[in-house]
Scaffold this motif. Structure first.
Motif, PDB file in Angstrom:
ATOM      1  N   PRO A   1      26.164  27.992   9.756  1.00 13.43           N
ATOM      2  CA  PRO A   1      27.646  28.296   9.964  1.00 13.43           C
ATOM      3  C   PRO A   1      28.833  27.713  10.653  1.00 13.43           C
ATOM      4  CG  PRO A   1      25.775  27.955  11.703  1.00 13.43           C
ATOM      5  CD  PRO A   1      25.154  27.124  10.646  1.00 13.43           C
TER       6      PRO A   1
ATOM      7  N   ARG B   1      32.327  29.950   8.996  1.00 15.71           N
ATOM      8  CA  ARG B   1      33.603  29.863   9.917  1.00 15.71           C
ATOM      9  C   ARG B   1      34.986  29.517   8.881  1.00 15.71           C
ATOM     10  NH1 ARG B   1      34.372  29.140  15.087  1.00 15.71           N
ATOM     11  NH2 ARG B   1      35.433  27.480  15.273  1.00 15.71           N
TER      12      ARG B   1
ATOM     13  N   ASP C   1      24.029  36.870  14.783  1.00  9.74           N
ATOM     14  CA  ASP C   1      24.775  36.091  14.903  1.00  9.74           C
ATOM     15  C   ASP C   1      25.807  35.955  13.780  1.00  9.74           C
ATOM     16  OD1 ASP C   1      23.446  35.515  17.192  1.00  9.74           O
ATOM     17  OD2 ASP C   1      21.683  34.389  15.751  1.00  9.74           O
TER      18      ASP C   1
ATOM     19  N   LEU D   1      29.162  34.857  14.948  1.00 11.79           N
ATOM     20  CA  LEU D   1      30.536  33.941  14.520  1.00 11.79           C
ATOM     21  C   LEU D   1      31.455  34.203  13.701  1.00 11.79           C
ATOM     22  CD1 LEU D   1      30.291  30.970  13.836  1.00 11.79           C
ATOM     23  CD2 LEU D   1      29.124  31.758  11.617  1.00 11.79           C
TER      24      LEU D   1
END
Length: 430
Positions: free
Chosen positions: A115, A119, A348, A352
């Protein structure tokens, strides 16, 4: 004996529905938990608008099939809905063990994405896009930002070089065009992109989704692997773009957010939850067909009847039993990503990307505001997606030589061109 005249189908396309979809849903609710809806000229389906009924359908894999082939002959070749219901060997149209087999490839591969690195990849492309308009003081947040950033990120996560990003953006945009010639050109460009992607990764693997799809122990053949890429891009792109834009509308027009972008009194995640509940980016989808004659919530339907779930209507249904005070939070109860065995596996990842894209935007442009009144914004006339036609905004311009962090000065640990260094190493396990 009194005969009941079937209700006239409620049209879910055109400018009237785009301007006030909740009016359409209220008309459908008057028919009961399921109403007759015309999703394109001459294409009528049974639309589930009730929250409880939607869950009953989505969580029941025994009664329903996702295979569209039996119904497809009823959809005209030139229908705007055709591309979205065309059967392919992907998890979107599969049932039972076949669905589980294909879904595991995607969920395992998504599970290898870090994750934090996703980002960073999103920040990187946000900076690239912001460099194009941050010095202008004005922007259309739809065409210049929200519609472009998800595909740029997906292009990298699938392991393609940056130079292919614009091609992917153009191809998918052209495929949605009303001009048949442009639509055909877009489809050809997208097909070429997928062929190049698979051929490149078949020769040399990387730390990317495509390579993990190919190498997964479930052993996808080329057609299956390519179609999982296709469905991820198709199902993940526009809803994510719409989520970014629909969230920005709330942050720039709602007194609970406007003027608080730097104070953080209501965070980006709260605005995203608000948009998911009240303005679902994928408004109506989830095609299902009963495998045999059934009685569903009090009405009899023959086998093969087309059903569709209205996430937007179910989320705003007055009978959900979920508080509708405007401050609902959390992503577990709404149906914006469907539910049950066919719930979106990219949930998810989409959240994100959307969160990172919006955070990056407002971190650079804390005084950004709408350039027109919110009630003048318009939406594209379609049954499936809730897509803004434009989102004009204005802000204090930035310049490359400005003090502090700018899109030109900040370097978020740039990954390599193929983005492979921003993904976890390793391969899916059985």
């Amino acid at each position: 004996m009194t005969l009941t005249t079937p209700a006239a189908p409620v049209p879910l396309y055109g400018t009237d529905h785009a301007a006030n979809p909740q009016h359409s849903y209220e008309l459908l609710r008057r028919q009961g938990p399921v109403g007759a809806a015309e999703i394109a000229p001459g294409v009528v389906v049974n639309l589930v608008t009730d929250y409880r009924a939607a869950l009953d359908l989505l969580q029941d894999a025994e009664t329903w099939t996702k295979d569209t082939r039996g119904w497809l002959p009823q959809v005209p070749e030139d229908s705007p809905i055709r591309l979205l219901v065309q059967w392919r060997p992907s998890l979107l149209f599969a049932d039972g063990e076949t669905h589980a087999h294909l879904r595991k490839v995607i969920t395992d591969s998504f599970g290898l994405l870090d994750p934090h690195d996703v980002r960073l990849v999103t920040f990187r492309y946000a900076d690239t896009l912001l460099q194009e308009f941050a010095d202008a003081g004005t922007v259309d947040l739809v065409s210049q930002y929200a519609q472009r950033i998800p595909l740029m990120v997906f292009n990298a996560l699938f392991g393609m070089a940056d130079e292919y990003g614009p091609t992917l953006v153009w191809a998918l945009s052209a495929m949605m065009d009303t001009d048949p010639e442009k639509k055909a050109e877009g489809a050809q460009a997208f097909g070429t992109y997928l062929e190049t992607l698979y051929r490149t990764k078949a020769v040399q693997r990387g730390h990317d989704l495509t390579s993990w799809f190919i190498d997964h122990p479930n052993g996808l053949d080329q057609e299956e692997a390519v179609n999982q890429v296709l469905i991820t891009l198709g199902a993940g792109n526009e809803p994510t773009a719409n989520l970014i834009a629909n969230t920005c509308v709330r942050m720039l027009s709602d007194d609970r957010y406007f003027g608080t972008l730097t104070t953080g009194s209501l965070p980006v995640q709260h605005a995203i939850d608000d948009a998911l509940w009240n303005d679902s980016p994928l408004a109506n989808y989830s095609f299902h067909f009963p495998k045999k004659d059934i009685t569903f919530h009090g009405t009899h339907y023959p086998a093969g009847s087309p059903f569709m779930v209205s996430y937007a209507a179910a989320n705003t249904c007055p009978h959900t039993g979920v508080p509708s005070d405007g401050y609902r939070s959390g992503t577990k109860a709404h149906l914006a990503f469907a539910a049950g065995p066919h719930a979106c596996p990219g949930r998810d990842l989409a959240l994100l990307i959307a969160t990172a894209a919006i955070e990056r935007l407002v971190s650079y442009l804390p005084d950004i505001q709408l350039a027109v009144p919110a009630d003048e914004l318009t939406y594209s006339p379609g049954a499936v997606h809730r897509t803004l036609t434009a989102l004009p905004a204005r802000f204090t311009p930035l310049t490359p030589d400005a003090d502090g962090a700018t899109p030109w000065s900040r370097d978020p640990s740039r990954p390599r061109t193929d983005a492979s260094s921003s993904l976890k190493a390793g391969a899916p396990q059985a």
